[in-house]
Motif scaffolding. Sequence first.
Motif, PDB file in Angstrom:
ATOM      1  N   ASP A  26       0.835  -1.207   0.000  1.00  0.00           N
ATOM      2  CA  ASP A  26       0.000   0.000   0.000  1.00  0.00           C
ATOM      3  C   ASP A  26       0.871   1.259   0.000  1.00  0.00           C
ATOM      4  OD1 ASP A  26      -2.378  -1.386  -0.085  1.00  0.00           O
ATOM      5  OD2 ASP A  26      -2.670  -1.351   2.086  1.00  0.00           O
ATOM      6  N   ILE A  29       1.966   1.848  -3.490  1.00  0.00           N
ATOM      7  CA  ILE A  29       0.830   2.341  -4.282  1.00  0.00           C
ATOM      8  C   ILE A  29       0.609   3.816  -4.004  1.00  0.00           C
ATOM      9  CG2 ILE A  29      -1.677   2.172  -4.589  1.00  0.00           C
ATOM     10  CD1 ILE A  29      -1.295  -0.899  -4.067  1.00  0.00           C
ATOM     11  N   ASP A  30       0.655   4.207  -2.725  1.00  0.00           N
ATOM     12  CA  ASP A  30       0.490   5.617  -2.368  1.00  0.00           C
ATOM     13  C   ASP A  30       1.604   6.472  -2.974  1.00  0.00           C
ATOM     14  OD1 ASP A  30      -1.795   5.015  -0.948  1.00  0.00           O
ATOM     15  OD2 ASP A  30      -0.770   4.947   0.996  1.00  0.00           O
ATOM     16  N   ALA A  51      -8.635   3.075  -9.105  1.00  0.00           N
ATOM     17  CA  ALA A  51      -8.133   2.026  -8.214  1.00  0.00           C
ATOM     18  C   ALA A  51      -7.763   2.604  -6.849  1.00  0.00           C
ATOM     19  CB  ALA A  51      -6.935   1.333  -8.840  1.00  0.00           C
ATOM     20  N   THR A  52      -7.171   3.805  -6.825  1.00  0.00           N
ATOM     21  CA  THR A  52      -6.804   4.439  -5.572  1.00  0.00           C
ATOM     22  C   THR A  52      -8.040   4.722  -4.728  1.00  0.00           C
ATOM     23  OG1 THR A  52      -4.844   5.437  -6.581  1.00  0.00           O
ATOM     24  CG2 THR A  52      -5.646   6.438  -4.559  1.00  0.00           C
ATOM     25  N   ARG A  54     -10.970   3.220  -4.923  1.00  0.00           N
ATOM     26  CA  ARG A  54     -11.572   1.954  -4.495  1.00  0.00           C
ATOM     27  C   ARG A  54     -10.812   1.355  -3.316  1.00  0.00           C
ATOM     28  NH1 ARG A  54     -10.392  -3.131  -5.493  1.00  0.00           N
ATOM     29  NH2 ARG A  54      -8.988  -2.664  -7.224  1.00  0.00           N
ATOM     30  N   ARG A  55      -9.483   1.394  -3.395  1.00  0.00           N
ATOM     31  CA  ARG A  55      -8.687   0.855  -2.280  1.00  0.00           C
ATOM     32  C   ARG A  55      -8.890   1.671  -1.006  1.00  0.00           C
ATOM     33  NH1 ARG A  55      -5.011  -0.377  -6.439  1.00  0.00           N
ATOM     34  NH2 ARG A  55      -4.023   1.652  -6.242  1.00  0.00           N
ATOM     35  N   GLN A  56      -8.972   2.988  -1.147  1.00  0.00           N
ATOM     36  CA  GLN A  56      -9.183   3.835   0.032  1.00  0.00           C
ATOM     37  C   GLN A  56     -10.507   3.474   0.714  1.00  0.00           C
ATOM     38  OE1 GLN A  56      -9.583   8.059  -0.620  1.00  0.00           O
ATOM     39  NE2 GLN A  56     -10.436   8.342   1.400  1.00  0.00           N
ATOM     40  N   LYS A  58     -11.910   0.629   0.564  1.00  0.00           N
ATOM     41  CA  LYS A  58     -11.875  -0.802   0.901  1.00  0.00           C
ATOM     42  C   LYS A  58     -13.078  -1.544   0.301  1.00  0.00           C
ATOM     43  CE  LYS A  58      -9.198  -0.216   5.146  1.00  0.00           C
ATOM     44  NZ  LYS A  58      -8.743   1.103   4.915  1.00  0.00           N
ATOM     45  N   THR A  60     -14.679  -3.753  -3.222  1.00  0.00           N
ATOM     46  CA  THR A  60     -14.363  -4.533  -4.406  1.00  0.00           C
ATOM     47  C   THR A  60     -14.798  -3.736  -5.629  1.00  0.00           C
ATOM     48  OG1 THR A  60     -16.517  -5.619  -4.488  1.00  0.00           O
ATOM     49  CG2 THR A  60     -14.773  -6.694  -3.159  1.00  0.00           C
ATOM     50  N   GLN A  61     -14.352  -4.156  -6.802  1.00  0.00           N
ATOM     51  CA  GLN A  61     -14.800  -3.494  -8.025  1.00  0.00           C
ATOM     52  C   GLN A  61     -16.315  -3.597  -8.165  1.00  0.00           C
ATOM     53  OE1 GLN A  61     -12.372  -5.419 -11.009  1.00  0.00           O
ATOM     54  NE2 GLN A  61     -10.925  -3.712 -11.022  1.00  0.00           N
ATOM     55  N   GLU A  79     -10.343   1.524 -14.283  1.00  0.00           N
ATOM     56  CA  GLU A  79      -9.156   1.159 -13.499  1.00  0.00           C
ATOM     57  C   GLU A  79      -8.007   0.724 -14.390  1.00  0.00           C
ATOM     58  OE1 GLU A  79      -9.220  -1.466 -10.177  1.00  0.00           O
ATOM     59  OE2 GLU A  79     -10.817  -0.360  -9.170  1.00  0.00           O
TER      60      GLU A  79
END
Length: 109
Positions: A26, A29-30, A51-52, A54-56, A58, A60-61, A79
């Motif tokens: 992570d 990625i950041d 993607a950033t 979505r990850r923030q 938490k 799923t797609q 994405e």
Amino acid sequence: MAKLTLADIKRRGGRVDRERVQATTDEEIDRHAREDRTESDLPGPAYPSPATVRRQLKLTQTDIAALVGVPVATWRNWEQGRVSLDPAVRTLLRVLWREPDAVRRAMVA
């Protein structure tokens, strides 16, 4: 940019180092997001990548696509960079990044 068919892609084989992708932390990625100017606190028209965001959150797609009301294939295309993001999508990403609860409230029927 040339478009390839699925058969062309299968014939050529993949170029993605999946082990390296899975090993990306992570923090890396950041850092990449900062280097790519996709962090929301940068001046100017920068916006976070799909993607950033979505990850923030938490998610799923599938979950984030349902939240914003688009097909999951559309979110995946965003994405993976298969399509360019129009201004409305970039704005949505900034709002999701900065005010995810507001988006959740607004999208609840």
